[in-house]
Write a protein that holds these residues in place. Structure first.
Motif, mmCIF file in Angstrom:
data_model
loop_
_atom_site.group_PDB
_atom_site.id
_atom_site.type_symbol
_atom_site.label_atom_id
_atom_site.label_comp_id
_atom_site.label_asym_id
_atom_site.label_seq_id
_atom_site.Cartn_x
_atom_site.Cartn_y
_atom_site.Cartn_z
ATOM 1 N N GLY A 49 26.398 60.992 1.892
ATOM 2 C CA GLY A 49 25.404 60.817 2.945
ATOM 3 C C GLY A 49 25.808 59.705 3.899
ATOM 4 N N LYS A 50 24.882 59.294 4.737
ATOM 5 C CA LYS A 50 25.149 58.256 5.727
ATOM 6 C C LYS A 50 25.178 56.876 5.080
ATOM 7 C CE LYS A 50 25.097 60.730 9.624
ATOM 8 N NZ LYS A 50 26.204 60.768 10.590
ATOM 9 N N ALA A 51 26.257 56.142 5.337
ATOM 10 C CA ALA A 51 26.398 54.779 4.800
ATOM 11 C C ALA A 51 26.184 53.770 5.913
ATOM 12 C CB ALA A 51 27.780 54.598 4.188
ATOM 13 N N THR A 52 25.399 52.736 5.641
ATOM 14 C CA THR A 52 25.197 51.643 6.601
ATOM 15 C C THR A 52 26.056 50.460 6.184
ATOM 16 O OG1 THR A 52 23.283 50.858 5.339
ATOM 17 C CG2 THR A 52 22.861 52.373 7.148
ATOM 18 N N LEU A 53 26.616 49.757 7.177
ATOM 19 C CA LEU A 53 27.567 48.685 6.902
ATOM 20 C C LEU A 53 26.954 47.306 7.135
ATOM 21 C CD1 LEU A 53 30.857 50.080 8.521
ATOM 22 C CD2 LEU A 53 29.952 50.446 6.231
ATOM 23 N N VAL A 68 33.157 43.627 3.928
ATOM 24 C CA VAL A 68 32.292 44.662 4.487
ATOM 25 C C VAL A 68 31.684 45.462 3.345
ATOM 26 C CG1 VAL A 68 32.178 46.687 5.968
ATOM 27 C CG2 VAL A 68 33.672 44.788 6.583
ATOM 28 N N VAL A 69 30.384 45.669 3.415
ATOM 29 C CA VAL A 69 29.644 46.348 2.358
ATOM 30 C C VAL A 69 29.015 47.618 2.922
ATOM 31 C CG1 VAL A 69 27.672 46.187 0.811
ATOM 32 C CG2 VAL A 69 29.184 44.239 1.086
ATOM 33 N N ALA A 70 29.237 48.738 2.226
ATOM 34 C CA ALA A 70 28.631 50.015 2.614
ATOM 35 C C ALA A 70 27.498 50.330 1.647
ATOM 36 C CB ALA A 70 29.673 51.120 2.598
ATOM 37 N N ASP A 71 26.287 50.466 2.172
ATOM 38 C CA ASP A 71 25.126 50.856 1.362
ATOM 39 C C ASP A 71 24.985 52.371 1.413
ATOM 40 O OD1 ASP A 71 23.932 48.371 0.386
ATOM 41 O OD2 ASP A 71 23.684 47.902 2.512
ATOM 42 N N LEU A 72 24.971 53.010 0.237
ATOM 43 C CA LEU A 72 24.943 54.473 0.143
ATOM 44 C C LEU A 72 23.554 54.966 -0.252
ATOM 45 C CD1 LEU A 72 28.292 54.899 -1.814
ATOM 46 C CD2 LEU A 72 27.948 55.006 0.646
ATOM 47 N N PRO A 73 23.189 56.177 0.206
ATOM 48 C CA PRO A 73 21.854 56.703 -0.135
ATOM 49 C C PRO A 73 21.749 57.183 -1.574
ATOM 50 C CG PRO A 73 23.082 58.282 1.179
ATOM 51 C CD PRO A 73 23.913 57.032 1.148
ATOM 52 N N GLN A 74 22.887 57.479 -2.231
ATOM 53 C CA GLN A 74 22.854 57.926 -3.614
ATOM 54 C C GLN A 74 24.094 57.447 -4.360
ATOM 55 O OE1 GLN A 74 22.587 62.163 -3.274
ATOM 56 N NE2 GLN A 74 24.725 62.445 -2.717
ATOM 57 N N LYS A 75 24.036 57.502 -5.659
ATOM 58 C CA LYS A 75 25.095 56.986 -6.511
ATOM 59 C C LYS A 75 26.366 57.815 -6.378
ATOM 60 C CE LYS A 75 26.155 56.009 -11.366
ATOM 61 N NZ LYS A 75 25.636 55.989 -12.752
ATOM 62 N N VAL A 76 27.520 57.124 -6.405
ATOM 63 C CA VAL A 76 28.814 57.807 -6.384
ATOM 64 C C VAL A 76 29.681 57.244 -7.502
ATOM 65 C CG1 VAL A 76 28.802 58.338 -3.925
ATOM 66 C CG2 VAL A 76 29.744 56.169 -4.708
ATOM 67 N N ASP A 94 35.831 60.824 -8.306
ATOM 68 C CA ASP A 94 36.442 61.348 -7.077
ATOM 69 C C ASP A 94 35.531 61.139 -5.871
ATOM 70 O OD1 ASP A 94 38.634 62.131 -8.535
ATOM 71 O OD2 ASP A 94 37.956 64.210 -8.771
ATOM 72 N N SER A 95 34.224 61.222 -6.084
ATOM 73 C CA SER A 95 33.286 61.018 -4.970
ATOM 74 C C SER A 95 33.402 59.596 -4.429
ATOM 75 C CB SER A 95 31.851 61.282 -5.429
ATOM 76 O OG SER A 95 31.683 62.625 -5.810
ATOM 77 N N LEU A 96 33.588 58.647 -5.330
ATOM 78 C CA LEU A 96 33.756 57.255 -4.901
ATOM 79 C C LEU A 96 35.014 57.113 -4.055
ATOM 80 C CD1 LEU A 96 33.150 54.229 -4.915
ATOM 81 C CD2 LEU A 96 34.277 54.069 -7.143
ATOM 82 N N THR A 97 36.092 57.756 -4.498
ATOM 83 C CA THR A 97 37.342 57.684 -3.729
ATOM 84 C C THR A 97 37.161 58.279 -2.340
ATOM 85 O OG1 THR A 97 38.630 57.852 -5.768
ATOM 86 C CG2 THR A 97 39.779 58.325 -3.711
ATOM 87 N N THR A 142 25.736 52.404 -5.708
ATOM 88 C CA THR A 142 25.149 52.551 -4.370
ATOM 89 C C THR A 142 25.716 51.573 -3.352
ATOM 90 O OG1 THR A 142 23.341 51.031 -4.905
ATOM 91 C CG2 THR A 142 22.978 53.375 -5.359
ATOM 92 N N VAL A 143 26.576 50.667 -3.789
ATOM 93 C CA VAL A 143 27.194 49.694 -2.886
ATOM 94 C C VAL A 143 28.698 49.721 -3.087
ATOM 95 C CG1 VAL A 143 27.408 47.252 -2.287
ATOM 96 C CG2 VAL A 143 25.167 48.183 -2.860
ATOM 97 N N VAL A 144 29.419 49.905 -1.998
ATOM 98 C CA VAL A 144 30.881 49.907 -2.036
ATOM 99 C C VAL A 144 31.371 48.785 -1.130
ATOM 100 C CG1 VAL A 144 32.987 51.230 -1.635
ATOM 101 C CG2 VAL A 144 30.914 52.388 -2.401
ATOM 102 N N ALA A 145 32.257 47.957 -1.639
ATOM 103 C CA ALA A 145 32.725 46.786 -0.897
ATOM 104 C C ALA A 145 34.174 46.965 -0.451
ATOM 105 C CB ALA A 145 32.605 45.527 -1.757
#
Length: 847
Positions: A608-612, A530-538, A541-544, A573-576
Motif C-alpha cells: 500500500g501507500k507508504a508515508t516517509l 528515513v522511515v517508511a510507515d506502512l499500512p499493513q505488516k510486511v 519477499d514482501s519486505l524486500t 509496519t515501519v521500514v528504515a
C-alpha cells in the motif's frame, strides 16, 4: 527608587565590610550549591516537537535497534598506504572495546562490513553466472526432451497406423498382444519424458525464484553502491558507534570515554579521529582571546580613571557578580538540562555589564568628589542617580533576555534566563558592592593631582552652539547609507548549526570531517535516517519488494548519493533506510533533500501507500534552525514594541523612541550583514579564523536581538537623558543635544570599548559556537554605540529640534514619572548637602 538607592549607597559605605562579607558568603554558597547539585552538561542543541523528534520517538517505540544516536571513528594511515593486517586488527580491537561500554548498542567494524559488501557484490556476479549456466543446461535438457518427444510422437503415429491396418485386414485380434507391448513401451517412454519435463519445469521455476531474489538483492546493492566503509585506495576507514539513546541524550561522560579510547588507541601508523557527533563537548570559556579582552578593558579603565585602584574596582565588581551568578545558575544544572552554551551568554554579559555598571557609578562619584562633596554623601548620591540609571538600563536588558522564553524553545529560554540572572546580579553588585569598595578606597579613587584641586569648580565651557544643519543631514545620509550597505549581505543569511568543518583545523572533529569528505564524499558526514510507515505488516519477499520500491523512490530524488535499507520493525509496519546525501550536513542541497522527502506523496508499495519521515543528526539541525528562524520575527516585534513603550515612558516623547528604535533596527541589520559576510561568505577569513564558511549559528540572530536591544537602550538612556535634562533646564533644543552628547559621550565611549573588548575576546575561542556570538555582540556594540548613538541619534535630534520632545499633556499626567537620572533626589538635596549636590550636577552636565 532614587531615594532607596541613595540610602543603600550610604548604608553600603558605612557598613562596607558587612556588605563585602555578605557577597563573599553569597559566592561561597553558590559554589557549595554548584559542587553539590551540578549535573551533566549536554553539547547538543534540540527543540522538542520537531519532525525529527517525532520520527525518533516512533523508532524508539517500534524499532529500538534503529533509534539510538550514532557517531563515527575515522581511521587514516599516516603513510597514505592501504591498511596492513596488523592495523586492521588494531582497529577491530578498538571497536570491540568500545562495543563493551555501557550505553553503546553496537559498533561497526569497517573492514568486516566492507568485506561483506564486496562479497555480496561478488555473489551477485557469481550468482548471475551460475544462473546463466543453469539456464543453458536447462535449455539443453529441454532440447533433448523435445527431440525425444518428437521421436515418441512419430512412434505413436506409426503404432496407430499399424493398428489401423490390422483392423482393416481383420487381423487386429492376432496382432493385439504385439501392439499392446509396443504401446506399453511408448507409454513408459512418455512417462519418462513427462517426468523429465516436470523436473525441467521445477528447475526453471526454482531458477526464476533464485533469479528474482538475486536481482532484488542486486537492486538493493545498486541503491547503496556509493556507501563505503573503507576508501577505494584502502588508506581510510570509517567505523560507527551506535548508542542506546539519541545523540542529544547520550551522557557526556560516555562520549568522553569513547574519545579517550580513540586517543589512546595505540595503533601504529594509524590516526584516529572522532566525529563531531561524539567529540563535541563542553567548550572552554577562558582562553587567550578572553584574557586579552579583559586586558584591553583594564587599559581603557586605567586611561579613563588614571589610577590602578580605579581601574581595578570595576573589574573586581564584574568578577564578584560573575562568580555569584554563574555558580548559582550552574547549581541548578542537576535539575534542568544545561547546554554547553547556556552559560556563555551569562558570562559574556556578566563581565561586560558588570564592568560598565560599576564604571557609571564610579565615574559619577569621582566627579562629585572633585567638586568637594563628602565621601559618604557622594557615594550615596552617585548610587541614587547613576545607580538609578543603571537599575533602569539593566532592567531593559533583563526584560529583553527573559523575553527569549516566549520563543517556546527551552534551551534558548534557559540561556536568556541565565543571562538575565547574570545582569541582575551585576546590578546588585554595582549598587551595593561598588559603594562598599568606594568607601574602602576613599579619596584614592582620584589621582594625586585631582585630590590636590578638590573644590575647584572651574570647568570647560558649556556648549552653546549647535551643530550645523548641513552636517546633521550629511551625517544621517552617510550613516544610513553605510549601515545599509553593511546590512546587504543579511538578505542572503542562512541559519544552521556548526558541523565538524567549523571546528579548529587541528581538532579531531575537523580532521574526521575532512577525511570523510575527501575519501568518501561530503554526504557521508551527514547521513539521514528515513522511515517508511506502512499500512499493513510486511515480511519476507514482501519486505524486500517494499525496500526496493521505497528505496528507488528515494534514490530518484535530487541530491541523493545512496540508499541502504536498515530493516523493519518487529510489527513489520515501519521500514528504515539510511540515506547518504550528495552534500554535507549544513549544505543547501541536504536541506532541500530533507524537505523533498517529507513532501513526497504516499509511495506505492506492495503493502500500500507508504508515508516517509526523516530523522538523523543533519535533519535535527535543519529542524532546529528552521524553528528558530520562524520565531525570530515574533521576538523582534515583541522587543521593538517593548522598546517603544519603555522609551515613551522614560523620555515623555514619541519621536525620540521612534528614532531610537529605528537606530536599533539599523544597527541590528548591519550586525547581521557583518556576520553573514564573514562567517557565511568567508570575507576576512584570515583575520577571524573562518577556514570553512557556513551557515550562521541558528540561535545567534535571536540572541543578537535581545542583547543589542538592551545595550542600545543603555547607551540611548545615558546620552539622550542628558539632552532631555538640558532641554528641561531651559537650553534650546538643538543646544541641548550638544550638551547632552558632551556630558554622556566620555563614559559611554569607555563603556562601549570595554563591552567590545570583552565580547571580542570570545571571537577567537576554541569553540565554533562561541566565536560568532562574540563577533556579533562586539560588532553590534561598535555599530550601535559609535555610529547610531553618537552620530545618527544626535543628528536626528538636531533636525527634529523642539518637536522631538512634544508629548500630549493629558498622557503626561497619566503615565508614571520615571526619574531615571535621579533628578528628584538632587532637587531634594538629601541630608543638607545642597552645595555638594549642585556642584555634582554641574560636574556631570559639563564633563
Amino acid at each position: 527608587m532614587a531615594g532607596l538607592l541613595y540610602r543603600l549607597g550610604r548604608f553600603s559605605a558605612r557598613r562596607r565590610w558587612t556588605v563585602i562579607i555578605a557577597w563573599v558568603v553569597i559566592i561561597a554558597l553558590a559554589g557549595v550549591g554548584f559542587s553539590l547539585f551540578k549535573g551533566p552538561v549536554s553539547s547538543s542543541i534540540s527543540i522538542p516537537g520537531t519532525a525529527t523528534e517525532k520520527v525518533t520517538d516512533e523508532l524508539a517505540a517500534k524499532f529500538p535497534k534503529a533509534s539510538g544516536g550514532s557517531g563515527s571513528l575515522v581511521f587514516a594511515t599516516t603513510s597514505g598506504d592501504a591498511f596492513t593486517d596488523a592495523q586492521e586488527k588494531g582497529v577491530s580491537d578498538l571497536l570491540d572495546r568500545i562495543d563493551g561500554y555501557s550505553g553503546v548498542r553496537a559498533t561497526t567494524d569497517p573492514f568486516a562490513t566492507q568485506k561483506q559488501l564486496d562479497d555480496q557484490e561478488q555473489k551477485v556476479v557469481d550468482g548471475r553466472k551460475q544462473i546463466a549456466d543453469a539456464k543453458t543446461k536447462i535449455a539443453q535438457a529441454q532440447a533433448q526432451l523435445d527431440a525425444g518427444k518428437k521421436q515418441l510422437d512419430a512412434g505413436q503415429a506409426q503404432l496407430d497406423a499399424a493398428k489401423a491396418q490390422a483392423e482393416a485386414a481383420g487381423q487386429l485380434a492376432a496382432a493385439q498382444a504385439q501392439l499392446a507391448a509396443q504401446q506399453a513401451q511408448i507409454d513408459a517412454q512418455q512417462k519418462t519424458i513427462d517426468q523429465g519435463q516436470a523436473t525441467i519445469d521445477a528447475n526453471t521455476k526454482k531458477l526464476e525464484t533464485q533469479s528474482t531474489t538475486l536481482e532484488n538483492g542486486s537492486k538493493l546493492l545498486d541503491l547503496s553502491s556509493n556507501i563505503r566503509f573503507v576508501s577505494k585506495d584502502g588508506s581510510a576507514a570509517v567505523g560507527s558507534v551506535q548508542f542506546q539513546k539519541a545523540t542529544i541524550a547520550v551522557p557526556q561522560t560516555l562520549k568522553t570515554k569513547v574519545v579517550d579510547a580513540a586517543d589512546d588507541s595505540g595503533i601504529s601508523g594509524v590516526k584516529v579521529y572522532v566525529s563531531n557527533d561524539i567529540a563535541q563537548g563542553v567548550p572552554s570559556i577562558v582562553g587567550p582571546g578572553e584574557v586579552i579582552g579583559l586586558i584591553v578593558a583594564a587599559i581603557v579603565l586605567l586611561v579613563m580613571l588614571g589610577t590602578i585602584i580605579g581601574a581595578g574596582l570595576p573589574l573586581l565588581s564584574a568578577v564578584v557578580g560573575l562568580g555569584a551568578s554563574v555558580l548559582g545558575a550552574m547549581a541548578f544544572s542537576g535539575l534542568v538540562e544545561f547546554n554547553s552554551v547556556t552559560t556563555v551568554l551569562g558570562i559574556m554579559l556578566g563581565l561586560a555589564v558588570g564592568i560598565d555598571y560599576s564604571l557609571f557609578i564610579l565615574n559619577r562619584h569621582r566627579s562629585q568628589l572633585k567638586q568637594g562633596m563628602g565621601l559618604h554623601e557622594s557615594i550615596g548620591l552617585a548610587n541614587g542617580t547613576s545607580g538609578n540609571a543603571v537599575v533602569f538600563a539593566g532592567t531593559t536588558v533583563i526584560v529583553a533576555l527573559l523575553a527569549l522564553n516566549i520563543t517556546g524553545i527551552p534551551f534558548l529560554g534557559l540561556m536568556g534566563t541565565v543571562g538575565a540572572v547574570a545582569v541582575a546580579v551585576a546590578i546588585l553588585v554595582a549598587i551595593s558592592f561598588t559603594p562598599a569598595m568606594l568607601s574602602i578606597v576613599g579619596m584614592r579613587i582620584l589621582r594625586k593631582k585631582e585630590r590636590g584641586s578638590i573644590g575647584n569648580t572651574a570647568s570647560t565651557r558649556v556648549p552653546n552652539k549647535p551643530m550645523s544643519t548641513l552636517r546633521a543631514i550629511i551625517t544621517i545620509v552617510v550613516g544610513v547609507a553605510v549601515l545599509g550597505t553593511i546590512a546587504l549581505p543579511a538578505m542572503q543569511m542562512r541559519l544552521g548549526l556548526p558541523d565538524g568543518a567549523s571546528e579548529a583545523t587541528d581538532s579531531s572533529q575537523y580532521l574526521a570531517f575532512k577525511t570523510v569528505e575527501k575519501k568518501f564524499g561530503a554526504g557521508q558526514n551527514g547521513p539521514l535516517l528515513v522511515v517508511a510507515d506502512l499500512p499493513q505488516k510486511v515480511s519476507g519477499d514482501s519486505l524486500t519488494e517494499v525496500e526496493i520500491a521505497v528505496g528507488q523512490k528515494i534514490r530518484a530524488q535530487d541530491h541523493v548519493s545512496a540508499v541502504a535499507p536498515i530493516g523493519a520493525s518487529t510489527d513489520g509496519t515501519v521500514v528504515a533506510f539510511q540515506v547518504i546525501p550528495t552534500g554535507g550536513p549544513s549544505s543547501v542541497s541536504t536541506e532541500d533533500l530533507v524537505h523533498a522527502l517529507r513532501d513526497l506523496p504516499g509511495v506505492s508499495t506492495p503493502s500500500g501507500k507508504a508515508t516517509l519521515g526523516v530523522a538523523g543528526n543533519a535533519s535535527a539541525q535543519i529542524d532546529v534552525s528552521e524553528n528558530l528562524a520562524k520565531v525570530l520575527p515574533l521576538y523582534l516585534v515583541v522587543v521593538v514594541g517593548l522598546s517603544l513603550i519603555i522609551l515613551i515612558l522614560v523620555f515623555r516623547s514619541f519621536l525620540v523612541p521612534l528614532t531610537a528604535t529605528a537606530g536599533f533596527v539599523l544597527s541590528l541589520l548591519a550586525t547581521f550583514g557583518g556576520l553573514t559576510a564573514i562567517y557565511q561568505w568567508g570575507w576576512l577569513d584570515a583575520v577571524f579564523g573562518v577556514h570553512d564558511p557556513g551557515p550562521i549559528l541558528s540561535f545567534l540572530p535571536i540572541i543578537e536581538v535581545g542583547v543589542l536591544f538592551g545595550l542600545a537602550m543603555d547607551y540611548q538612556l545615558f546620552l539622550v537623558s542628558g539632552m532631555r535634562e538640558a532641554f528641561a533646564h531651559g537650553a534650546p533644543a538643538k543646544i541641548a543635544v550638544q550638551r547632552g552628547l558632551r556630558a554622556g559621550r566620555p563614559v559611554v565611549t569607555a563603556a562601549a570599548i570595554i563591552m567590545m573588548s570583552v565580547f571580542a575576546g570570545f571571537i577567537f575561542s576554541e569553540s565554533s559556537t562561541i566565536r560568532p556570538i562574540g563577533f556579533g555582540l562586539a560588532f553590534g556594540v561598535l555599530v550601535d554605540a559609535f555610529v547610531v548613538r553618537m552620530l545618527l541619534i544626535p543628528a536626528a535630534m538636531h533636525l527634529l529640534g523642539a518637536s522631538a520632545w512634544w508629548f500630549p499633556k493629558w498622557l503626561d499626567r497619566i503615565l508614571p514619572d520615571v526619574d531615571v537620572e535621579g533628578a528628584k533626589l538632587e532637587r531634594h538635596e538629601p541630608e543638607g548637602a545642597a552645595e555638594h549636590v549642585h556642584g555634582a550636577h554641574a560636574a556631570r552636565t559639563t564633563a
